[in-house]
Structure formats: C-alpha cells, structure tokens
Design a protein around this motif. Structure first.
Motif, PDB file in Angstrom:
ATOM      1  N   LEU A 123       0.834  -1.194   0.000  1.00  0.00           N
ATOM      2  CA  LEU A 123       0.000   0.000   0.000  1.00  0.00           C
ATOM      3  C   LEU A 123       0.873   1.250   0.000  1.00  0.00           C
ATOM      4  CD1 LEU A 123      -2.618  -1.135   2.644  1.00  0.00           C
ATOM      5  CD2 LEU A 123      -2.972  -0.992   0.171  1.00  0.00           C
ATOM      6  N   GLY A 124       0.279   2.361  -0.434  1.00  0.00           N
ATOM      7  CA  GLY A 124       0.984   3.633  -0.460  1.00  0.00           C
ATOM      8  C   GLY A 124       0.407   4.625   0.527  1.00  0.00           C
ATOM      9  N   ASN A 125       1.011   5.796   0.594  1.00  0.00           N
ATOM     10  CA  ASN A 125       0.565   6.812   1.547  1.00  0.00           C
ATOM     11  C   ASN A 125      -0.847   7.308   1.250  1.00  0.00           C
ATOM     12  OD1 ASN A 125       2.175   7.970  -0.723  1.00  0.00           O
ATOM     13  ND2 ASN A 125       1.429   9.917   0.102  1.00  0.00           N
ATOM     14  N   ASN A 170       6.146   6.697   5.180  1.00  0.00           N
ATOM     15  CA  ASN A 170       5.474   7.890   5.702  1.00  0.00           C
ATOM     16  C   ASN A 170       4.236   7.583   6.531  1.00  0.00           C
ATOM     17  OD1 ASN A 170       7.279   9.752   4.665  1.00  0.00           O
ATOM     18  ND2 ASN A 170       6.181   9.956   2.731  1.00  0.00           N
ATOM     19  N   THR A 171       3.627   6.414   6.321  1.00  0.00           N
ATOM     20  CA  THR A 171       2.351   6.141   6.990  1.00  0.00           C
ATOM     21  C   THR A 171       2.380   4.904   7.879  1.00  0.00           C
ATOM     22  OG1 THR A 171       1.616   4.946   5.004  1.00  0.00           O
ATOM     23  CG2 THR A 171       0.980   7.268   5.207  1.00  0.00           C
ATOM     24  N   GLU A 172       3.414   4.092   7.754  1.00  0.00           N
ATOM     25  CA  GLU A 172       3.575   2.920   8.611  1.00  0.00           C
ATOM     26  C   GLU A 172       5.034   2.853   9.058  1.00  0.00           C
ATOM     27  OE1 GLU A 172       1.128  -0.726   7.643  1.00  0.00           O
ATOM     28  OE2 GLU A 172       1.367   0.109   5.620  1.00  0.00           O
ATOM     29  N   VAL A 173       5.367   1.794   9.754  1.00  0.00           N
ATOM     30  CA  VAL A 173       6.751   1.568  10.168  1.00  0.00           C
ATOM     31  C   VAL A 173       7.310   0.416   9.340  1.00  0.00           C
ATOM     32  CG1 VAL A 173       8.304   0.958  12.049  1.00  0.00           C
ATOM     33  CG2 VAL A 173       6.281   2.377  12.504  1.00  0.00           C
ATOM     34  N   PRO A 174       8.234   0.673   8.414  1.00  0.00           N
ATOM     35  CA  PRO A 174       8.832  -0.421   7.641  1.00  0.00           C
ATOM     36  C   PRO A 174       9.588  -1.360   8.582  1.00  0.00           C
ATOM     37  CG  PRO A 174       9.297   1.714   6.633  1.00  0.00           C
ATOM     38  CD  PRO A 174       8.740   1.988   7.989  1.00  0.00           C
ATOM     39  N   ARG A 175       9.315  -2.661   8.465  1.00  0.00           N
ATOM     40  CA  ARG A 175       9.935  -3.652   9.341  1.00  0.00           C
ATOM     41  C   ARG A 175      10.707  -4.658   8.496  1.00  0.00           C
ATOM     42  NH1 ARG A 175       7.725  -4.384  14.478  1.00  0.00           N
ATOM     43  NH2 ARG A 175       9.356  -5.969  14.633  1.00  0.00           N
ATOM     44  N   SER A 176      11.979  -4.367   8.300  1.00  0.00           N
ATOM     45  CA  SER A 176      12.814  -5.267   7.503  1.00  0.00           C
ATOM     46  C   SER A 176      12.994  -6.614   8.199  1.00  0.00           C
ATOM     47  CB  SER A 176      14.169  -4.632   7.217  1.00  0.00           C
ATOM     48  OG  SER A 176      14.809  -4.238   8.416  1.00  0.00           O
ATOM     49  N   ASP A 177      12.857  -6.645   9.536  1.00  0.00           N
ATOM     50  CA  ASP A 177      12.973  -7.913  10.254  1.00  0.00           C
ATOM     51  C   ASP A 177      11.808  -8.836   9.920  1.00  0.00           C
ATOM     52  OD1 ASP A 177      11.306  -6.036  11.557  1.00  0.00           O
ATOM     53  OD2 ASP A 177      11.528  -7.054  13.493  1.00  0.00           O
ATOM     54  N   ARG A 178      10.596  -8.273   9.815  1.00  0.00           N
ATOM     55  CA  ARG A 178       9.431  -9.095   9.481  1.00  0.00           C
ATOM     56  C   ARG A 178       9.496  -9.602   8.039  1.00  0.00           C
ATOM     57  NH1 ARG A 178       4.325  -5.819  12.262  1.00  0.00           N
ATOM     58  NH2 ARG A 178       5.013  -6.100  14.438  1.00  0.00           N
ATOM     59  N   ALA A 179      10.126  -8.842   7.193  1.00  0.00           N
ATOM     60  CA  ALA A 179      10.299  -9.285   5.800  1.00  0.00           C
ATOM     61  C   ALA A 179      11.523 -10.175   5.641  1.00  0.00           C
ATOM     62  CB  ALA A 179      10.425  -8.068   4.887  1.00  0.00           C
ATOM     63  N   GLU A 180      12.185 -10.456   6.757  1.00  0.00           N
ATOM     64  CA  GLU A 180      13.387 -11.298   6.795  1.00  0.00           C
ATOM     65  C   GLU A 180      14.449 -10.811   5.814  1.00  0.00           C
ATOM     66  OE1 GLU A 180      12.887 -15.504   6.752  1.00  0.00           O
ATOM     67  OE2 GLU A 180      11.706 -15.519   8.607  1.00  0.00           O
ATOM     68  N   LEU A 181      14.750  -9.518   5.926  1.00  0.00           N
ATOM     69  CA  LEU A 181      15.758  -8.902   5.067  1.00  0.00           C
ATOM     70  C   LEU A 181      17.042  -8.584   5.827  1.00  0.00           C
ATOM     71  CD1 LEU A 181      13.410  -6.371   3.247  1.00  0.00           C
ATOM     72  CD2 LEU A 181      14.428  -8.399   2.216  1.00  0.00           C
ATOM     73  N   LEU A 190      13.396 -10.378  -4.516  1.00  0.00           N
ATOM     74  CA  LEU A 190      12.871  -9.165  -5.122  1.00  0.00           C
ATOM     75  C   LEU A 190      12.077  -8.417  -4.064  1.00  0.00           C
ATOM     76  CD1 LEU A 190      11.619 -10.489  -8.595  1.00  0.00           C
ATOM     77  CD2 LEU A 190      13.861  -9.554  -7.994  1.00  0.00           C
ATOM     78  N   LEU A 191      12.408  -7.155  -3.867  1.00  0.00           N
ATOM     79  CA  LEU A 191      11.798  -6.336  -2.821  1.00  0.00           C
ATOM     80  C   LEU A 191      10.933  -5.251  -3.446  1.00  0.00           C
ATOM     81  CD1 LEU A 191      11.579  -5.220   0.121  1.00  0.00           C
ATOM     82  CD2 LEU A 191      13.731  -4.011  -0.310  1.00  0.00           C
ATOM     83  N   VAL A 192       9.724  -5.066  -2.926  1.00  0.00           N
ATOM     84  CA  VAL A 192       8.854  -3.991  -3.398  1.00  0.00           C
ATOM     85  C   VAL A 192       8.438  -3.130  -2.214  1.00  0.00           C
ATOM     86  CG1 VAL A 192       6.760  -5.435  -3.245  1.00  0.00           C
ATOM     87  CG2 VAL A 192       6.784  -3.431  -4.743  1.00  0.00           C
ATOM     88  N   THR A 193       8.442  -1.819  -2.426  1.00  0.00           N
ATOM     89  CA  THR A 193       7.980  -0.869  -1.424  1.00  0.00           C
ATOM     90  C   THR A 193       7.374   0.315  -2.161  1.00  0.00           C
ATOM     91  OG1 THR A 193       8.605   0.299   0.608  1.00  0.00           O
ATOM     92  CG2 THR A 193      10.158   0.402  -1.241  1.00  0.00           C
ATOM     93  N   HIS A 194       6.690   1.179  -1.436  1.00  0.00           N
ATOM     94  CA  HIS A 194       6.072   2.321  -2.117  1.00  0.00           C
ATOM     95  C   HIS A 194       7.031   3.488  -2.262  1.00  0.00           C
ATOM     96  CE1 HIS A 194       3.180   5.151  -3.596  1.00  0.00           C
ATOM     97  NE2 HIS A 194       3.400   5.967  -2.572  1.00  0.00           N
ATOM     98  N   ASN A 195       7.564   3.942  -1.148  1.00  0.00           N
ATOM     99  CA  ASN A 195       8.370   5.164  -1.140  1.00  0.00           C
ATOM    100  C   ASN A 195       9.864   4.821  -1.100  1.00  0.00           C
ATOM    101  OD1 ASN A 195       9.638   7.613  -0.554  1.00  0.00           O
ATOM    102  ND2 ASN A 195       8.001   8.309   0.795  1.00  0.00           N
TER     103      ASN A 195
END
Length: 284
Positions: A123-125, A170-181, A190-195
């Motif tokens: 999702l995006g902002n 901007n609207t959530e807390v990115p959690r690289s640990d939950r994505a196991e990165l 392959l990684l996808v993010t909005h911002n």
C-alpha cells in the motif's frame, strides 16, 4: 502601432494561447502511458527462474480525474505481457473525495489481474489517508497478496525465488525484520515498497537482489538539464526516477501509471514496466 506596442500585444496573445495549450498538452501526456521493457541480470537468480516475466506498476491514483477505464486499460495491457509475477507498488487511489468509493472501484478492476505465480503488492501513503485497514482489506479481497512488512517464497522445480515487501515509510513503520531482510541469504529476493526514501534509513542492514518503488512519479514535470521542480521525496532528485543505486543495492523507481493532482505530465510519461529475469553470467 509602434514596435513596443506590437511586442507587448504579441506577448499577451502568446501567453493567452500558450499557457492553455501547454496545459492541455501536459494533460494529454497523463493519458498516454508507455511500456518499458528491461532485462534484469541477477547473479543469484536460480536457473529455474531464468526468463521469468515480472510486471511492475505503481501509483494508479484512481479518482474523479483518473477514471476506472484507465485502470481497465492497464489490466488489459498487463495481461498482454504474459506475466509470471505482477508487483503493485501502492497508491491505488488519490486521497480526498470519496476515497472508499474509489478503493472499491479500483480493486474491483484489479481483481481481474492474473499471473502464473500470482499478484503481489504493498500500500501507499494515499491509500492510508482514509483508512489503512480498509484499503488493505480491499486489496486482499481482490486476490492481491499483501507484502507489507512480509515475504513469500515461490518454488519452481525445487528452486526458490523470494518476494519481500516493506510498508510505506510515511504512513507505517517499515519492518525489515518481518520481511526477513536483515540476514544475508543465498535466496534471490525481489523487494517492493512504495516510497524509495526508505532506502536512506535501511543503509547496510538489509539484503535483497533488486528492489522496486514508486511514489515520486518522476516528478510528473521534468525539465531536461534541471530536474523536477517539485518532487515528493525528502532527498531531492536522488529518487526521482529510474535505476538508482542505494546503500544496499539497486532500486527501480517508476514514474507511475496515474498522476497526483494536478494531473499534468511533461517529459515524464506514465508507464508500465516489464522485467525479464536473467542469471548474470549465463550465456544461454
């Protein structure tokens, strides 16, 4: 009429005609998207995934000025690319007037998306401005796997391709640990993010093979030799558009498919992107 008077009148005539004409032309550019084709060489790509077709699209901004027919046009174009994987980069709607209505509408169309290995997104902002949980619910009900701070493994002939996602910075807390990165891995990811601004905060603490992002729209208006006068990034022109080297790898920042308000484009057309995965060093 003397020369000065003539030039003055000519200036005002040119301004009166040129500004509306320029505005009309820049509005037309928001309707004329382009298809980008890239070959993406990845050293850790398993041979079973060689030649896979990944479609990436972001920033639909469905609204009163970017109607459902344009979303349907994108779906048809994507299906024509025969995708193995579809990645969606967020901002399905433009926040403001009747956001829930447009969330319902856009996902009603996007639920028709089909790919051999599935459809995945974040999702995006703009999606979060009205009601983040409602936007997420609509996305999931449309058959789109939510990769926000999450990951999944796709298996083909016993070999793994991992997809991961990070929530909007901007609207959530990115959690690289939950994505196991956070730990080195031999799995192609392959990684996808909005911002794309999130990559300034991750630094060396994440591991992925290639990343996709949206949000900046390429500035929508681009002046050659100068850049984008207005860009929605805290880091100026760095994450405006294209292949960008970050502290942790490379991200492709798309110019997006829709447009934020006002809906104008100049030297920055909307796009749909197809990436063909290739194993780096493989001569076949």
């Amino acid at each position: 009429m003397n020369r000065r008077e003539f030039l003055k009148r000519a200036f005002w005539i040119a301004t009166g005609v040129g500004i509306p004409w320029g505005g009309y032309c820049s509005w037309l550019q928001t309707r004329r998207w382009v298809m980008r084709h890239y070959t993406l060489f990845l050293p850790d790509l398993p041979l079973a995934w060689e030649g896979s077709r990944v479609v990436f699209i972001a920033d639909f901004h469905h609204s009163w000025y970017f109607e459902v027919e344009k979303i349907q046009e994108a779906v048809e174009a994507i299906h024509g690319l025969d995708p193995d994987i579809i990645l969606l980069g967020g901002d399905y709607v433009h926040y403001g007037y009747k956001v829930r209505h447009y969330l319902d509408s856009v996902f009603e169309v996007l639920k028709a998306l089909r790919a051999r290995e599935g459809v995945f997104g974040v999702l995006g902002n703009h999606d979060a401005h009205e009601n983040l949980s409602y936007a997420r619910e609509r996305m999931i009900r449309a058959g789109i796997t939510d990769l926000s701070n999450a990951f999944t493994r796709l298996i083909r002939k016993g070999e793994t391709l991992r997809l991961a996602g990070l929530s909007d910075v901007n609207t959530e807390v990115p959690r690289s640990d939950r994505a196991e990165l956070n730990q080195p891995t031999k799995e192609c990811t392959l990684l996808v993010t909005h911002n794309p601004d999130v990559f300034e905060h991750l630094r060396e603490y994440v591991h992925y093979s290639f990343a996709f992002a949206g949000h900046t729209h390429g500035g929508q208006v681009y002046i050659p030799g100068f850049g984008a006068p207005i860009i929605s990034s805290a880091f100026g022109q760095k994450y405006r558009y294209g292949f960008i080297r970050t502290y942790t790898g490379t991200v492709y920042v798309t110019s997006g498919y829709g447009s934020a308000f006002p809906p104008v484009r100049f030297f920055c057309p909307p796009e749909i992107c197809l990436f063909i995965l290739k194993k780096e060093g493989n001569a076949s």
